[in-house]
Each structure stands twice: as structure tokens, then as C-alpha cells.
Scaffold this motif. Structure first.
Motif, PDB file in Angstrom:
ATOM      1  N   GLN A 196      18.885  -3.577   4.684  1.00  9.09           N
ATOM      2  CA  GLN A 196      19.008  -2.292   4.009  1.00  9.09           C
ATOM      3  C   GLN A 196      18.058  -1.282   4.654  1.00  9.09           C
ATOM      4  OE1 GLN A 196      18.213  -3.004  -0.146  1.00  9.09           O
ATOM      5  NE2 GLN A 196      19.916  -4.405  -0.400  1.00  9.09           N
ATOM      6  N   THR A 197      16.804  -1.654   4.743  1.00  5.51           N
ATOM      7  CA  THR A 197      15.774  -0.865   5.416  1.00  5.51           C
ATOM      8  C   THR A 197      14.564  -1.767   5.559  1.00  5.51           C
ATOM      9  OG1 THR A 197      14.530   1.210   5.421  1.00  5.51           O
ATOM     10  CG2 THR A 197      14.702   0.061   3.324  1.00  5.51           C
ATOM     11  N   THR A 198      13.648  -1.435   6.475  1.00  8.82           N
ATOM     12  CA  THR A 198      12.445  -2.234   6.665  1.00  8.82           C
ATOM     13  C   THR A 198      11.306  -1.621   5.872  1.00  8.82           C
ATOM     14  OG1 THR A 198      13.145  -2.892   8.887  1.00  8.82           O
ATOM     15  CG2 THR A 198      10.812  -3.142   8.361  1.00  8.82           C
ATOM     16  N   ASN A 199      10.807  -2.362   4.881  1.00  3.70           N
ATOM     17  CA  ASN A 199       9.651  -1.892   4.134  1.00  3.70           C
ATOM     18  C   ASN A 199       8.400  -1.937   5.001  1.00  3.70           C
ATOM     19  OD1 ASN A 199      10.573  -1.265   1.459  1.00  3.70           O
ATOM     20  ND2 ASN A 199      10.946  -3.446   1.155  1.00  3.70           N
TER      21      ASN A 199
ATOM     22  N   GLU B 178       7.595  -4.738   7.785  1.00  2.00           N
ATOM     23  CA  GLU B 178       6.610  -4.261   8.754  1.00  2.00           C
ATOM     24  C   GLU B 178       5.239  -4.263   8.092  1.00  2.00           C
ATOM     25  OE1 GLU B 178       5.400  -0.191  11.218  1.00  2.00           O
ATOM     26  OE2 GLU B 178       7.377  -0.355  10.272  1.00  2.00           O
ATOM     27  N   MET B 179       4.299  -5.005   8.655  1.00  2.00           N
ATOM     28  CA  MET B 179       2.957  -5.153   8.078  1.00  2.00           C
ATOM     29  C   MET B 179       1.972  -4.251   8.814  1.00  2.00           C
ATOM     30  SD  MET B 179       3.637  -7.522   5.817  1.00  2.00           S
ATOM     31  CE  MET B 179       4.770  -8.881   5.495  1.00  2.00           C
ATOM     32  N   ILE B 180       1.191  -3.475   8.047  1.00  4.95           N
ATOM     33  CA  ILE B 180       0.254  -2.509   8.627  1.00  4.95           C
ATOM     34  C   ILE B 180      -1.162  -2.873   8.198  1.00  4.95           C
ATOM     35  CG2 ILE B 180      -0.333  -0.071   8.839  1.00  4.95           C
ATOM     36  CD1 ILE B 180       2.519   0.544   7.761  1.00  4.95           C
ATOM     37  N   PRO B 181      -1.991  -3.421   9.095  1.00  3.55           N
ATOM     38  CA  PRO B 181      -3.378  -3.767   8.726  1.00  3.55           C
ATOM     39  C   PRO B 181      -4.232  -2.514   8.591  1.00  3.55           C
ATOM     40  CG  PRO B 181      -2.978  -4.258  11.042  1.00  3.55           C
ATOM     41  CD  PRO B 181      -1.668  -3.802  10.477  1.00  3.55           C
ATOM     42  N   ILE B 182      -4.987  -2.419   7.491  1.00  2.71           N
ATOM     43  CA  ILE B 182      -5.823  -1.251   7.197  1.00  2.71           C
ATOM     44  C   ILE B 182      -7.226  -1.711   6.804  1.00  2.71           C
ATOM     45  CG2 ILE B 182      -6.146   0.734   5.648  1.00  2.71           C
ATOM     46  CD1 ILE B 182      -3.779   1.091   7.520  1.00  2.71           C
ATOM     47  N   THR B 183      -8.232  -1.006   7.256  1.00  5.79           N
ATOM     48  CA  THR B 183      -9.626  -1.242   6.868  1.00  5.79           C
ATOM     49  C   THR B 183     -10.317   0.114   6.716  1.00  5.79           C
ATOM     50  OG1 THR B 183      -9.661  -3.295   8.170  1.00  5.79           O
ATOM     51  CG2 THR B 183     -11.766  -2.407   7.488  1.00  5.79           C
ATOM     52  N   PRO B 184     -11.076   0.350   5.628  1.00  7.45           N
ATOM     53  CA  PRO B 184     -11.348  -0.519   4.486  1.00  7.45           C
ATOM     54  C   PRO B 184     -10.183  -0.539   3.497  1.00  7.45           C
ATOM     55  CG  PRO B 184     -12.427   1.582   4.151  1.00  7.45           C
ATOM     56  CD  PRO B 184     -11.817   1.626   5.520  1.00  7.45           C
ATOM     57  N   GLN B 185     -10.305  -1.364   2.461  1.00 11.73           N
ATOM     58  CA  GLN B 185      -9.185  -1.599   1.566  1.00 11.73           C
ATOM     59  C   GLN B 185      -8.752  -0.342   0.804  1.00 11.73           C
ATOM     60  OE1 GLN B 185      -7.541  -5.144  -1.218  1.00 11.73           O
ATOM     61  NE2 GLN B 185      -9.702  -4.719  -1.485  1.00 11.73           N
ATOM     62  N   ILE B 186      -9.700   0.511   0.408  1.00  8.20           N
ATOM     63  CA  ILE B 186      -9.320   1.690  -0.377  1.00  8.20           C
ATOM     64  C   ILE B 186      -8.454   2.658   0.425  1.00  8.20           C
ATOM     65  CG2 ILE B 186     -11.240   1.582  -2.010  1.00  8.20           C
ATOM     66  CD1 ILE B 186     -12.661   3.702  -0.325  1.00  8.20           C
TER      67      ILE B 186
ATOM     68  N   GLY C  53       2.852   8.449   2.727  1.00  5.08           N
ATOM     69  CA  GLY C  53       4.174   8.021   3.161  1.00  5.08           C
ATOM     70  C   GLY C  53       4.181   7.219   4.439  1.00  5.08           C
ATOM     71  N   ARG C  54       3.005   6.917   4.988  1.00  2.00           N
ATOM     72  CA  ARG C  54       2.965   6.088   6.197  1.00  2.00           C
ATOM     73  C   ARG C  54       3.293   4.627   5.882  1.00  2.00           C
ATOM     74  NH1 ARG C  54      -1.536   9.596   7.349  1.00  2.00           N
ATOM     75  NH2 ARG C  54      -3.018   8.076   6.511  1.00  2.00           N
ATOM     76  N   ALA C  55       3.162   4.263   4.603  1.00  2.00           N
ATOM     77  CA  ALA C  55       3.565   2.932   4.137  1.00  2.00           C
ATOM     78  C   ALA C  55       4.367   3.096   2.859  1.00  2.00           C
ATOM     79  CB  ALA C  55       2.348   2.039   3.895  1.00  2.00           C
ATOM     80  N   ASP C  56       5.319   2.204   2.630  1.00  2.00           N
ATOM     81  CA  ASP C  56       6.128   2.242   1.412  1.00  2.00           C
ATOM     82  C   ASP C  56       5.394   1.614   0.231  1.00  2.00           C
ATOM     83  OD1 ASP C  56       8.538   3.341   2.697  1.00  2.00           O
ATOM     84  OD2 ASP C  56       8.600   1.410   3.719  1.00  2.00           O
ATOM     85  N   PHE C  57       4.635   0.555   0.520  1.00  2.00           N
ATOM     86  CA  PHE C  57       3.871  -0.149  -0.506  1.00  2.00           C
ATOM     87  C   PHE C  57       2.517  -0.537   0.065  1.00  2.00           C
ATOM     88  CE2 PHE C  57       8.311  -1.056  -1.590  1.00  2.00           C
ATOM     89  CZ  PHE C  57       8.340  -0.723  -2.925  1.00  2.00           C
TER      90      PHE C  57
ATOM     91  N   ILE D 258       1.108  -1.597  -4.879  1.00  2.00           N
ATOM     92  CA  ILE D 258       1.101  -0.197  -5.299  1.00  2.00           C
ATOM     93  C   ILE D 258       2.171   0.585  -4.550  1.00  2.00           C
ATOM     94  CG2 ILE D 258      -1.302  -0.170  -6.029  1.00  2.00           C
ATOM     95  CD1 ILE D 258      -2.034   1.061  -3.323  1.00  2.00           C
ATOM     96  N   GLY D 259       2.772   1.546  -5.237  1.00  2.00           N
ATOM     97  CA  GLY D 259       3.824   2.357  -4.636  1.00  2.00           C
ATOM     98  C   GLY D 259       4.158   3.536  -5.527  1.00  2.00           C
ATOM     99  N   GLU D 260       5.227   4.239  -5.190  1.00  2.00           N
ATOM    100  CA  GLU D 260       5.623   5.442  -5.926  1.00  2.00           C
ATOM    101  C   GLU D 260       6.547   5.130  -7.106  1.00  2.00           C
ATOM    102  OE1 GLU D 260       4.537   8.395  -5.466  1.00  2.00           O
ATOM    103  OE2 GLU D 260       3.695   8.449  -3.444  1.00  2.00           O
ATOM    104  N   GLN D 261       7.165   3.966  -7.107  1.00  2.00           N
ATOM    105  CA  GLN D 261       8.239   3.719  -8.056  1.00  2.00           C
ATOM    106  C   GLN D 261       7.769   3.206  -9.409  1.00  2.00           C
ATOM    107  OE1 GLN D 261       9.698   0.209  -5.524  1.00  2.00           O
ATOM    108  NE2 GLN D 261      10.536  -0.280  -7.519  1.00  2.00           N
ATOM    109  N   LYS D 262       8.540   3.535 -10.430  1.00  2.00           N
ATOM    110  CA  LYS D 262       8.382   2.928 -11.743  1.00  2.00           C
ATOM    111  C   LYS D 262       9.304   1.723 -11.808  1.00  2.00           C
ATOM    112  CE  LYS D 262       7.111   7.117 -14.272  1.00  2.00           C
ATOM    113  NZ  LYS D 262       7.465   8.018 -15.404  1.00  2.00           N
ATOM    114  N   VAL D 263       8.836   0.657 -12.439  1.00  2.00           N
ATOM    115  CA  VAL D 263       9.561  -0.615 -12.447  1.00  2.00           C
ATOM    116  C   VAL D 263      10.112  -0.877 -13.846  1.00  2.00           C
ATOM    117  CG1 VAL D 263       9.366  -3.100 -12.034  1.00  2.00           C
ATOM    118  CG2 VAL D 263       8.047  -1.490 -10.637  1.00  2.00           C
ATOM    119  N   GLY D 264      11.370  -1.287 -13.906  1.00  2.00           N
ATOM    120  CA  GLY D 264      12.017  -1.574 -15.183  1.00  2.00           C
ATOM    121  C   GLY D 264      11.563  -2.894 -15.778  1.00  2.00           C
TER     122      GLY D 264
END
Length: 354
Positions: A83-86, A111-119, A128-132, A259-265
Motif C-alpha cells: 500500500q505504502t512504506t511506513n 523504512e526504519m530511521i535511526p534518531i538520536t537523542p530519543q526526544i 512529516g519526515r517520519a510517519d510514526f 506516536i503519530g498523527e492519527q486517532k485510533v478506534g
């Protein structure tokens, strides 16, 4: 029946499984197209939870439940990829436990994006550089990750899901145990594996490095070297596990939040996370706990932290069992609006399996 006939039967079943998975992928493409037309999000955690719950009920204990979950998480990940690559931001580097949590929850197709520091994971998702994002919020040994908890005060992002990642340390090396001259790792794994190291590797040099991933890379390149690292790091850097699960506490677990933008049912087995600040009066917190008791709602987690807006004023982070769309949860939140200075809902989402 001979072995060849049995293998022929397995081959036939494998062919049928592949055909069914391809048909599933075609339907997933159509679902993705419909979601794109409607502007809907691709990843819907509660839908995947409902599927897993239904399949586990149908399983009749033939397969272990965690095997069902692992198999279908791979299927979910593959379906999302057509469908799309998260894009998933996690606390790096590659091979970390945050990376392992992403693999376990989203599957390796994302697609996994390593980030430092965690915050900074919050910023990656906000821009928007990451979906979640996958952030650690609690550890069963070390408690709350305070900087992440505080960062939730300054974001509009929602908590979309949670998962519990066992923290298992392994000794990895290309050498035999008796030939190891030095062991690399981060200070925490060394501390968490102290008993095993004192028993089996007491006279071997221990070298602290910045991460278990760095340790695994050194073990891959240096002769007679080993590392304490995850199985994912072992796989990525192609260094075999020579001693499995060497940590002192076998129950060490980290709770991660997606974490993300969406509300979950609603999934039917949910948790709601909130921030609230109490009024400056005697018994304020007691009244809030009383409201939860009145509606028979379980408060599974409560943590206080400075509000930073007024000296000696505190706000509370809380987890309540149930979804914001549940009548009881909705009613108690209305009560809290009257009892608190402020109430903010961070998200309702399916509870993770512990």
C-alpha cells in the motif's frame, strides 16, 4: 506414509499459502487505494489487533500465541508495504532495542530511521519526515523515561499503540568462548549481565563503547572479540550468538509507545493516556481517584512531573484502562474536567501484550 509423500504434502500446502498471500496482497492494494482516495491513514493498529484476537481464538492452542502474532505481523508489514512504506523513527543506532521494537511491531518491510537523542523522534514525526515514532516510556527495572514523558507536554502527536519489548542480552562473537580476549558493550548491558560475566568471563577485559550496535560491529571486525548485544544486532552484523540470554534479570522489559498523527478506534482491549493538573486545594488528587473508583476504572499508571509553568506546581501523566469512546471513560473524563485545572487526552489505543 513415507517421508517423500509427507514433504510433497507440505510443498503443496506452501504453494497454496503463497497463492493466498498473493491474493491478500492484491486486496491490500485495493484497500490502500481506497484509503488514499478518502485521505485515511494506512496503518490502523486496532484493525490488526482485532485480526490477531480473532485468529488466536481460532487457533485452539495448536500454535503458540506468540508464533501466531509473529507470523501475522510479517503479513501485516508486507501488506502495508504494497500500500505504502511506513517510515518509522526510533532511538538509534541500527540494532538497538528501539530498532528491535520497530521490527517486532511494524515488521522489516517498513523504512526504519535511526534518531538520536530519543526526544528528537517527536520532531521527525511532527515535521512529516517520519510517519510514526517508537519511543521508550518505561522500563521494568529503571522506571520512567523522564525526558520522553516531559516531551509529551509539548506536542500535538497522539499515542497510537504500545508494545512491550523484552530486553534480552546475548554474548555474540565469531570466536569460541574460551578464545575471547575482550568484550565490548554499553555500560548498562555490562551492569545487567554482571553475575554471568563474573561466573564465566571474570578475567576477560571489558571495554565500554557508546552502544551495543557499536560493540557488535567491533566484534564482527576484531579477532578474539565479543559483544553483549541484541539478537537483531547479531543478525545485522553477522556475528553468531555464543551465549544466549546472559542478563541477570530475565524479566527486564521496556514499554514502547508508537506516536503519530492519527486517532485510533476501539479494539475492545484499550488504554487511554492523559495529562491532568490538579487544583491547589486539600484532597484534590483524592477526588480524582474517587471519580475513577466511582466508574470502576483501573488506573494502571500514574506519574507526577513539574509543570514548568509555576513553581512547585505539578501535572500528572496517567493511564486508564478503556477507550475514550467507552461510556465509562467518557464519563470519568467529564468528571475530571470539573475537578482539574486542565485535562489533555494523549491517545486511546490497543493495550500491548505483556
Amino acid at each position: 506414509m513415507d517421508l517423500k509423500k509427507l514433504r510433497d504434502q507440505i510443498n503443496k500446502i506452501d504453494d497454496e499459502l503463497l497463492e493466498l498471500l498473493q491474493r491478500r496482497a492484491e486486496i491490500s492494494k485495493k484497500v490502500g487505494s481506497l484509503k488514499a482516495d478518502m485521505g485515511s491513514v494506512i496503518h490502523v493498529p486496532q484493525r490488526e489487533y482485532e485480526i490477531l484476537k480473532r485468529l488466536k481464538n481460532l487457533n485452539h492452542s495448536i500454535y503458540p500465541e506468540d508464533s501466531i502474532e509473529k507470523i501475522w505481523n510479517e503479513i501485516f508489514s508486507a501488506s502495508r508495504s504494497v500500500q505504502t512504506t511506513n517510515r518509522i523513527a526510533f532511538l538509534g543506532p541500527i540494532g538497538s532495542f528501539g530498532h528491535a521494537a520497530c521490527h517486532a511491531f511494524f515488521g522489516p518491510s517498513s523504512e526504519m530511521i535511526p534518531i538520536t537523542p530519543q526526544i528528537d523522534i517527536f520532531t521527525e514525526v511532527e515535521t512529516g519526515r517520519a510517519d510514526f515514532g517508537m519511543v521508550a516510556i518505561q522500563n521494568s527495572v529503571y522506571g520512567t523515561v523522564r525526558d520522553v514523558l516531559e516531551r509529551f507536554q509539548h506536542t500535538s502527536l497522539k499515542i497510537c499503540a504500545e508494545m512491550y519489548q523484552p530486553i534480552k542480552h546475548h554474548l555474540i562473537s565469531k570466536s569460541q568462548l574460551q578464545d575471547i580476549e575482550r568484550i565490548y558493550s554499553h555500560s548498562q548491558p555490562f551492569a545487567q549481565c554482571r553475575m554471568w560475566l563474573n561466573k564465566f568471563m571474570k578475567h576477560v577485559e571489558q571495554v565500554e563503547v557508546v552502544s551495543t550496535s557499536d560493540a557488535a560491529q567491533r566484534a564482527a571486525e576484531e579477532p578474539n572479540a565479543a559483544a553483549i548485544a541484541s539478537k537483531l544486532a547479531s543478525k545485522i552484523y553477522e556475528v553468531p550468538v555464543i551465549a544466549d540470554s546472559i542478563m541477570d534479570d530475565p524479566n527486564n522489559t521496556t514499554r514502547f509507545l508508537v506516536i503519530g498523527e492519527q486517532k485510533v478506534g476501539m479494539s475492545g482491549y484499550d488504554r487511554t493516556s492523559i495529562f491532568f493538573s490538579v487544583k491547589d486545594k486539600v484532597g484534590a488528587l483524592y477526588e480524582i481517584l474517587g471519580a475513577l473508583a466511582k466508574y470502576q476504572l483501573n488506573l494502571s499508571y500514574l506519574e507526577s512531573l513539574p509543570s514548568r509553568s509555576k513553581q512547585w506546581e505539578y501535572i500528572f501523566f496517567a493511564d486508564i484502562d478503556g477507550h475514550v469512546e467507552d461510556d465509562k471513560v467518557h464519563a470519568v473524563l467529564e468528571s475530571l474536567e470539573n475537578l482539574c485545572r486542565e485535562v489533555r487526552i494523549l491517545g486511546s489505543y490497543p493495550r500491548g501484550a505483556t
